[in-house]
Scaffold this motif. Structure first.
Motif, PDB file in Angstrom:
ATOM      1  N   PHE A  18      22.123  39.308   0.880  1.00 36.66           N
ATOM      2  CA  PHE A  18      20.796  39.432   0.270  1.00 36.66           C
ATOM      3  C   PHE A  18      20.815  38.935  -1.182  1.00 36.66           C
ATOM      4  N   ASP A  19      21.824  39.329  -1.933  1.00 32.98           N
ATOM      5  CA  ASP A  19      21.923  38.916  -3.341  1.00 32.98           C
ATOM      6  C   ASP A  19      22.080  37.400  -3.472  1.00 32.98           C
ATOM      7  N   ALA A  20      22.841  36.794  -2.560  1.00 28.43           N
ATOM      8  CA  ALA A  20      23.074  35.353  -2.615  1.00 28.43           C
ATOM      9  C   ALA A  20      21.798  34.553  -2.360  1.00 28.43           C
ATOM     10  N   LEU A  21      20.844  35.143  -1.668  1.00 25.55           N
ATOM     11  CA  LEU A  21      19.592  34.448  -1.389  1.00 25.55           C
ATOM     12  C   LEU A  21      18.688  34.353  -2.615  1.00 25.55           C
ATOM     13  N   VAL A  22      18.821  35.293  -3.540  1.00 25.78           N
ATOM     14  CA  VAL A  22      17.889  35.369  -4.671  1.00 25.78           C
ATOM     15  C   VAL A  22      17.762  34.054  -5.444  1.00 25.78           C
ATOM     16  N   PRO A  23      18.855  33.419  -5.846  1.00 23.88           N
ATOM     17  CA  PRO A  23      18.680  32.205  -6.647  1.00 23.88           C
ATOM     18  C   PRO A  23      18.311  30.948  -5.853  1.00 23.88           C
ATOM     19  N   VAL A  24      18.417  30.990  -4.532  1.00 24.71           N
ATOM     20  CA  VAL A  24      18.223  29.764  -3.752  1.00 24.71           C
ATOM     21  C   VAL A  24      17.083  29.822  -2.741  1.00 24.71           C
ATOM     22  N   ALA A  25      16.561  30.994  -2.478  1.00 25.94           N
ATOM     23  CA  ALA A  25      15.561  31.159  -1.425  1.00 25.94           C
ATOM     24  C   ALA A  25      14.167  30.760  -1.898  1.00 25.94           C
ATOM     25  N   THR A  26      13.346  30.372  -0.931  1.00 31.69           N
ATOM     26  CA  THR A  26      11.930  30.126  -1.211  1.00 31.69           C
ATOM     27  C   THR A  26      11.241  31.478  -1.421  1.00 31.69           C
ATOM     28  N   ASP A  27      10.015  31.452  -1.894  1.00 34.06           N
ATOM     29  CA  ASP A  27       9.264  32.699  -2.068  1.00 34.06           C
ATOM     30  C   ASP A  27       9.143  33.452  -0.742  1.00 34.06           C
ATOM     31  N   ASP A  28       8.885  32.724   0.338  1.00 36.01           N
ATOM     32  CA  ASP A  28       8.772  33.360   1.655  1.00 36.01           C
ATOM     33  C   ASP A  28      10.090  33.993   2.081  1.00 36.01           C
ATOM     34  N   GLU A  78       3.119  35.934  11.636  1.00 35.04           N
ATOM     35  CA  GLU A  78       4.066  35.166  12.441  1.00 35.04           C
ATOM     36  C   GLU A  78       5.094  34.418  11.584  1.00 35.04           C
ATOM     37  N   GLN A  79       4.643  33.800  10.498  1.00 37.00           N
ATOM     38  CA  GLN A  79       5.574  33.067   9.628  1.00 37.00           C
ATOM     39  C   GLN A  79       6.573  34.028   8.975  1.00 37.00           C
ATOM     40  N   ASP A  80       6.097  35.180   8.517  1.00 39.75           N
ATOM     41  CA  ASP A  80       6.997  36.174   7.935  1.00 39.75           C
ATOM     42  C   ASP A  80       7.999  36.669   8.972  1.00 39.75           C
ATOM     43  N   GLN A  81       7.541  36.853  10.205  1.00 39.01           N
ATOM     44  CA  GLN A  81       8.446  37.277  11.276  1.00 39.01           C
ATOM     45  C   GLN A  81       9.568  36.262  11.461  1.00 39.01           C
ATOM     46  N   GLN A  82       9.228  34.984  11.405  1.00 34.01           N
ATOM     47  CA  GLN A  82      10.239  33.942  11.574  1.00 34.01           C
ATOM     48  C   GLN A  82      11.279  33.995  10.464  1.00 34.01           C
ATOM     49  N   HIS A  83      10.830  34.189   9.230  1.00 32.37           N
ATOM     50  CA  HIS A  83      11.767  34.276   8.110  1.00 32.37           C
ATOM     51  C   HIS A  83      12.638  35.531   8.217  1.00 32.37           C
ATOM     52  N   VAL A  84      12.019  36.656   8.546  1.00 32.48           N
ATOM     53  CA  VAL A  84      12.771  37.913   8.691  1.00 32.48           C
ATOM     54  C   VAL A  84      13.792  37.762   9.819  1.00 32.48           C
ATOM     55  N   ASN A  85      13.379  37.216  10.954  1.00 36.74           N
ATOM     56  CA  ASN A  85      14.294  37.071  12.085  1.00 36.74           C
ATOM     57  C   ASN A  85      15.456  36.138  11.765  1.00 36.74           C
TER      58      ASN A  85
END
Length: 96
Positions: A18-28, A78-85
């Motif tokens: 989770f921490d590694a995603l912070v600097p590289v992830a999109t807002d979604d 639906e888009q949020d579900q895809q990102h969460v999954n």
């Protein structure tokens, strides 16, 4: 079969993901990882409060259950579900 306690290394590895995603992830993706982290932390906390040994599989089952319930309740589009999954699949690989 008696469950073993979840090793801190599993919980630490998930937190690290989770921490590694912070600097590289999109807002979604940031939304999805924060949402999923809430489910993960709640599951671990709930299992710890029970004061019984539990496994990584128990955490995965608990989070899967709460995610399914959240989706059924319409908490995620639906888009949020895809990102969460997508992130949830990565977390589950850490439990293997």
């Amino acid at each position: 079969m008696t469950a073993v306690s979840v090793p801190d290394s599993f919980i630490d590895a998930v937190a690290g993901l989770f921490d590694a995603l912070v600097p590289v992830a999109t807002d979604d993706e940031l939304f999805a990882s924060g949402y999923l982290r809430g489910h993960f932390d709640l599951a671990v906390g709930t299992l710890e409060v029970a004061a019984e040994p539990f496994s990584a599989a128990d955490v995965v089952a608990q989070v899967s259950s709460t995610l399914t319930q959240a989706i059924e309740n319409g908490e995620l589009g639906e888009q949020d579900q895809q990102h969460v999954n997508a992130i949830w699949l990565r977390v589950q690989q850490l439990a293997a």
